[in-house]
Scaffold this active site. Structure first.
Site, PDB file in Angstrom:
ATOM      1  N   HIS A 272      35.834  43.178  38.068  1.00 23.73           N
ATOM      2  CA  HIS A 272      34.827  42.112  37.956  1.00 23.73           C
ATOM      3  C   HIS A 272      33.886  42.380  36.796  1.00 23.73           C
ATOM      4  O   HIS A 272      33.504  41.459  36.066  1.00 23.73           O
ATOM      5  CB  HIS A 272      34.032  42.004  39.260  1.00 23.73           C
ATOM      6  CG  HIS A 272      34.629  41.045  40.240  1.00 23.73           C
ATOM      7  ND1 HIS A 272      33.982  39.916  40.678  1.00 23.73           N
ATOM      8  CD2 HIS A 272      35.834  41.048  40.872  1.00 23.73           C
ATOM      9  CE1 HIS A 272      34.750  39.261  41.539  1.00 23.73           C
ATOM     10  NE2 HIS A 272      35.878  39.936  41.678  1.00 23.73           N
TER      11      HIS A 272
ATOM     12  N   ASP B 179      30.240  46.191  30.819  1.00 25.95           N
ATOM     13  CA  ASP B 179      28.881  46.574  30.422  1.00 25.95           C
ATOM     14  C   ASP B 179      27.972  46.889  31.607  1.00 25.95           C
ATOM     15  O   ASP B 179      26.762  47.020  31.445  1.00 25.95           O
ATOM     16  CB  ASP B 179      28.248  45.477  29.573  1.00 25.95           C
ATOM     17  CG  ASP B 179      27.998  44.190  30.351  1.00 25.95           C
ATOM     18  OD1 ASP B 179      28.544  44.055  31.476  1.00 25.95           O
ATOM     19  OD2 ASP B 179      27.277  43.309  29.854  1.00 25.95           O
TER      20      ASP B 179
ATOM     21  N   PRO C   5      39.938  35.527  36.835  1.00 25.13           N
ATOM     22  CA  PRO C   5      41.231  34.852  37.019  1.00 25.13           C
ATOM     23  C   PRO C   5      41.256  34.083  38.341  1.00 25.13           C
ATOM     24  O   PRO C   5      40.767  34.576  39.357  1.00 25.13           O
ATOM     25  CB  PRO C   5      42.232  36.017  37.052  1.00 25.13           C
ATOM     26  CG  PRO C   5      41.543  37.149  36.347  1.00 25.13           C
ATOM     27  CD  PRO C   5      40.085  36.992  36.693  1.00 25.13           C
TER      28      PRO C   5
END
Length: 360
Positions: A102, A110, A197
């Site tokens: 995720h 990040d 997705p």
């Protein structure tokens, strides 16, 4: 000899749901004779590789042992703490892999999925993220590293290291994780809907999402193999059993005997019951997933869809007939490394957070 213990299974599939149940599993040994995979062992063969010339410069600033001089024990500290986490709750292993997934797909790797101001508008607050787990584990790992090297190792790298250990502790490969990421300071819930997705998407739709992240069709099919881990709520796929495409019939793509078995476990509108996503141990990463796909014994359209693309079908068939998971492990290692390069912040971009939930 591995001991047998009973655990509550609490696995999170890629974009939508929480699953909970109880099963008896063999406790995963901490030391195993699985070779440590090195960068460069990836052979794309029939599926296209990520082209070196297309990689953004930021990717090239990541490297193995980035903290060799600034925090040389960082990876060992994470590895040792993860052994304790796995012993306490092995069901967190697939959850941490999903958390890294995720993080990378939304705004890049990040650490932005970890941010939490309490506003209710960040990535972790999105509907698609509601069942994510492992946040407290990342904070736990971060504290261990912070005690030795304050404000040196990013939360994004802690998450990447944790995912690598989670793969290994799920009886998968131990690959060299690249580090050098820095943390982002922006986290927006609505970005999850356009970047993750689709759980029931076609290969065309899935390829489009992966291509935006500079990931290949091979990365798509290989990373799908992570679905060998975990179980699912009936409510996440019951439409395939009782009302496929609004027709009131069972999805003809489902193996008929498998569909009947699922119907015995899942009644219409059942949002409580859970079933395994595959035929193997839901706490073990293996190529057995591809056999389930080939046999049309998978609960999600996005898994079954791999049979409708020439390249992904070829990989499914190859792995379904494989006598071991070693090639899959080699490929999975490289695809995890590829995913870990997505839209990273390096150099003077981003920050190093002391607390992963806090804004800098």
């Amino acid at each position: 000899m591995a001991s047998v213990r009973q655990f509550t299974v609490y696995f999170l599939y890629s974009t939508s749901f929480l699953v909970l149940g109880t099963l008896v599993v063999s406790e995963i040994p901490q030391e195993r004779a699985i070779p440590r995979l090195q960068l460069g062992e990836y052979t794309p063969e029939k599926l296209e590789p990520t082209k070196q010339g297309e990689e953004p410069i930021a990717h090239q600033e990541l490297k193995v042992n980035f903290y060799a001089t600034t925090c040389p024990n960082a990876e060992d500290l994470v590895a040792e703490e993860m052994k304790l986490v796995q012993a306490e709750d092995p069901t967190l292993m697939p959850s941490l892999i999903r958390l890294h997934f995720h993080d990378c797909f939304v705004r890049g790797c990040d650490g932005s999925v970890l941010l939490d101001s309490g506003s209710g508008t960040e990535e972790k607050d999105a509907t698609l993220s509601q069942n994510l787990r492992g946040f407290s584990t990342i904070e736990r790992l971060k504290k261990v590293v912070e005690n030795e090297c304050p404000k040196v190792v990013s939360c994004a790298d802690i998450l990447a290291m944790a995912a690598r250990e989670a793969v290994f502790l799920s009886q998968g490969p131990r690959y060299d994780v690249e580090t050098g990421r820095r943390d982002g300071s922006i986290s927006i819930d609505t970005e999850t809907y356009t970047n993750l997705p689709p759980v029931n998407g076609s290969v065309t739709a899935l390829k489009r999402v992966y291509a935006k992240k500079n990931l290949t069709t091979k990365d798509l099919v290989v990373l799908s193999g992570a679905h060998s881990l975990g179980v699912s709520h009936c409510s996440s796929f019951s439409y395939r059993l009782y009302n496929y495409n609004g027709t009131g019939i069972t999805d003809p793509a489902l193996n008929s005997m498998y569909a009947e078995k699922l119907k015995q476990q899942c009644s219409p509108n059942d949002d409580k019951t859970i079933v395994p996503m595959g035929s193997g141990n839901p706490l073990t990463l293996s190529s057995g997933y591809f056999k389930s796909v080939q046999d049309k014994q998978v609960v999600f359209n996005s898994d079954e869809a791999l049979l409708h693309n020439k390249a992904t079908r070829a990989y499914v068939e190859e792995q379904a007939s494989a006598t071991s998971s070693q090639k899959f492990f080699n490929d999975f290692s490289q695809s995890m490394i590829n995913m870990g390069r997505v839209q990273v912040l390096t150099g003077n971009k981003g920050v190093i957070r002391s607390v992963c939930t806090d804004y800098y």
